[in-house]
Motif scaffolding. Structure first.
Motif, mmCIF file in Angstrom:
data_model
loop_
_atom_site.group_PDB
_atom_site.id
_atom_site.type_symbol
_atom_site.label_atom_id
_atom_site.label_comp_id
_atom_site.label_asym_id
_atom_site.label_seq_id
_atom_site.Cartn_x
_atom_site.Cartn_y
_atom_site.Cartn_z
ATOM 1 N N ALA A 172 -44.161 -8.005 -42.010
ATOM 2 C CA ALA A 172 -44.450 -8.027 -40.572
ATOM 3 C C ALA A 172 -43.165 -8.101 -39.756
ATOM 4 N N ALA A 173 -42.238 -8.987 -40.143
ATOM 5 C CA ALA A 173 -40.993 -9.138 -39.397
ATOM 6 C C ALA A 173 -40.141 -7.875 -39.485
ATOM 7 N N ASP A 174 -39.998 -7.345 -40.700
ATOM 8 C CA ASP A 174 -39.192 -6.135 -40.881
ATOM 9 C C ASP A 174 -39.799 -4.961 -40.135
ATOM 10 N N CYS A 175 -41.120 -4.915 -40.110
ATOM 11 C CA CYS A 175 -41.841 -3.825 -39.465
ATOM 12 C C CYS A 175 -41.506 -3.747 -37.976
ATOM 13 N N LEU A 176 -41.673 -4.859 -37.264
ATOM 14 C CA LEU A 176 -41.436 -4.854 -35.827
ATOM 15 C C LEU A 176 -39.955 -4.674 -35.507
ATOM 16 N N ALA A 177 -39.081 -5.284 -36.316
ATOM 17 C CA ALA A 177 -37.643 -5.133 -36.088
ATOM 18 C C ALA A 177 -37.213 -3.670 -36.211
ATOM 19 N N THR A 178 -37.873 -2.926 -37.086
ATOM 20 C CA THR A 178 -37.535 -1.508 -37.273
ATOM 21 C C THR A 178 -37.755 -0.720 -35.991
ATOM 22 N N GLU A 179 -38.891 -0.940 -35.340
ATOM 23 C CA GLU A 179 -39.166 -0.233 -34.081
ATOM 24 C C GLU A 179 -38.202 -0.686 -32.995
ATOM 25 N N ARG A 180 -37.943 -1.996 -32.917
ATOM 26 C CA ARG A 180 -37.027 -2.519 -31.897
ATOM 27 C C ARG A 180 -35.617 -1.964 -32.101
ATOM 28 N N LEU A 181 -35.202 -1.853 -33.366
ATOM 29 C CA LEU A 181 -33.877 -1.314 -33.671
ATOM 30 C C LEU A 181 -33.767 0.137 -33.233
ATOM 31 N N ALA A 182 -34.798 0.933 -33.527
ATOM 32 C CA ALA A 182 -34.777 2.342 -33.137
ATOM 33 C C ALA A 182 -34.679 2.488 -31.622
ATOM 34 N N THR A 183 -35.409 1.649 -30.901
ATOM 35 C CA THR A 183 -35.376 1.704 -29.439
ATOM 36 C C THR A 183 -33.996 1.339 -28.914
ATOM 37 N N ALA A 184 -33.407 0.274 -29.462
ATOM 38 C CA ALA A 184 -32.076 -0.148 -29.025
ATOM 39 C C ALA A 184 -31.019 0.898 -29.376
ATOM 40 N N MET A 185 -31.153 1.496 -30.551
ATOM 41 C CA MET A 185 -30.203 2.523 -30.978
ATOM 42 C C MET A 185 -30.278 3.748 -30.075
ATOM 43 N N THR A 186 -31.498 4.098 -29.661
ATOM 44 C CA THR A 186 -31.672 5.271 -28.804
ATOM 45 C C THR A 186 -31.138 5.020 -27.402
ATOM 46 N N ALA A 187 -31.169 3.769 -26.950
ATOM 47 C CA ALA A 187 -30.562 3.439 -25.663
ATOM 48 C C ALA A 187 -29.051 3.678 -25.711
ATOM 49 N N LYS A 188 -28.440 3.428 -26.874
ATOM 50 C CA LYS A 188 -26.995 3.637 -27.029
ATOM 51 C C LYS A 188 -26.672 5.097 -27.314
ATOM 52 N N PHE A 189 -27.563 5.776 -28.036
ATOM 53 C CA PHE A 189 -27.355 7.184 -28.396
ATOM 54 C C PHE A 189 -28.541 7.999 -27.875
ATOM 55 N N PRO A 190 -28.534 8.328 -26.591
ATOM 56 C CA PRO A 190 -29.710 8.954 -25.962
ATOM 57 C C PRO A 190 -30.080 10.313 -26.536
ATOM 58 N N GLN A 191 -29.200 10.930 -27.330
ATOM 59 C CA GLN A 191 -29.552 12.203 -27.950
ATOM 60 C C GLN A 191 -30.702 12.048 -28.942
ATOM 61 N N LEU A 192 -31.014 10.802 -29.338
ATOM 62 C CA LEU A 192 -32.132 10.552 -30.255
ATOM 63 C C LEU A 192 -33.480 10.552 -29.543
ATOM 64 N N ALA A 193 -33.467 10.567 -28.209
ATOM 65 C CA ALA A 193 -34.717 10.542 -27.443
ATOM 66 C C ALA A 193 -35.271 11.959 -27.325
ATOM 67 N N MET A 194 -35.728 12.478 -28.446
ATOM 68 C CA MET A 194 -36.312 13.823 -28.468
ATOM 69 C C MET A 194 -37.735 13.724 -29.002
ATOM 70 N N ASP A 195 -38.422 14.855 -29.063
ATOM 71 C CA ASP A 195 -39.777 14.833 -29.598
ATOM 72 C C ASP A 195 -39.744 14.441 -31.073
ATOM 73 N N SER A 196 -40.752 13.702 -31.503
ATOM 74 C CA SER A 196 -40.739 13.117 -32.839
ATOM 75 C C SER A 196 -40.786 14.166 -33.947
ATOM 76 N N GLY A 197 -41.511 15.274 -33.710
ATOM 77 C CA GLY A 197 -41.550 16.323 -34.731
ATOM 78 C C GLY A 197 -40.189 16.952 -34.956
ATOM 79 N N GLY A 198 -39.498 17.248 -33.858
ATOM 80 C CA GLY A 198 -38.156 17.819 -33.975
ATOM 81 C C GLY A 198 -37.192 16.861 -34.635
ATOM 82 N N LEU A 199 -37.309 15.574 -34.299
ATOM 83 C CA LEU A 199 -36.421 14.586 -34.899
ATOM 84 C C LEU A 199 -36.736 14.402 -36.385
ATOM 85 N N HIS A 200 -38.005 14.448 -36.748
ATOM 86 C CA HIS A 200 -38.377 14.392 -38.167
ATOM 87 C C HIS A 200 -37.701 15.523 -38.937
#
Length: 235
Positions: A172-200
């Motif tokens: 549970a802890a690792d699960c939520l931290a993973t989403e929070r980390l991705a959000t924080a990382m994307t704030a620093k590297f906005p090029q990651l804010a693309m459609d999920s299919g393309g990013l996959h």
């Protein structure tokens, strides 16, 4: 692959997403069995919308070193856990529904978790799951911060990006931290804010390239290791 046209065209940051984590019997995804699982659905603003938890009886003894990591003993799993076949079925059904709706699913080191689940489904003769779209903060971090010094564990990166991670190595802890980390990382590297299919699709290629780079490094220093670059499921 099933897709949602509306989700395909918008950045994942503007849409609901899910996050997924397993704790298991061991480090090898080809042989590890599921012990605990978490699947959390998160709103675009980060609010937790739904939270699923599973405890499985893996059908095999849980090694002491695995229990030391996640805290679940063989005795507890046998007494309190559902049969692992049932857990794998319920997980695959829940994840399949999210993927069918175009909801991206985050998993840190996704090729581990989705390979473990894939092998459980095969082991119990159940239909395979096609994970798409998946977003993996480990692959993303290696791409946008190629010269990062030190380890890239969930704990290390969470601390680096100011993400709270209490009770690490519980699903549970690792699960939520993973989403929070991705959000924080994307704030620093906005090029990651693309459609999920393309990013996959980009991550499939990035994971191959990252594995090839590490393989070349190991070959150069004479370390005997074979690096698998398949993502998000290893064959």
């Amino acid at each position: 692959m099933t897709s949602n046209p509306a989700a395909e065209s918008r950045p994942w940051t503007e849409l609901p997403r899910a996050t997924f984590d397993l704790e298991t019997t061991g480090p090898n995804p080809l042989t590890a069995r599921i012990v605990t699982a978490s699947l959390i659905l998160v709103a675009p603003d980060g609010e937790v919308l739904r939270h699923g938890e599973w405890l499985a009886d893996p059908g095999v003894p849980i090694p002491e070193e695995a229990t030391a990591v996640h805290g679940v003993s063989t005795e507890r799993a046998q007494a309190e856990g559902a049969p692992v076949k049932q857990v794998a079925y319920e997980l695959a059904s829940a994840l399949g529904g999210l993927f069918a709706d175009g909801v991206p699913v985050f998993a840190f080191n996704a090729s581990y978790d989705f390979t473990v689940l894939d092998r459980e489904l095969k082991r119990h003769e159940m239909p395979p799951l096609t994970p798409y779209p998946v977003l993996d903060p480990l692959v993303l971090n290696k791409q946008v911060d190629k010269y990062h010094r030190g380890k890239r564990t969930l704990g290390v990166l969470s601390e680096e990006y100011g993400v709270e991670l209490e009770n690490a190595h519980t699903s549970a802890a690792d699960c939520l931290a993973t989403e929070r980390l991705a959000t924080a990382m994307t704030a620093k590297f906005p090029q990651l804010a693309m459609d999920s299919g393309g990013l996959h699709r980009r991550q499939v290629e990035w994971a191959k390239e990252q594995a090839a780079d590490l393989q070349r490094y190991f070959d150069k220093i004479g370390k005997q290791a074979t690096i698998n670059g398949e993502w998000p499921v290893r064959s």
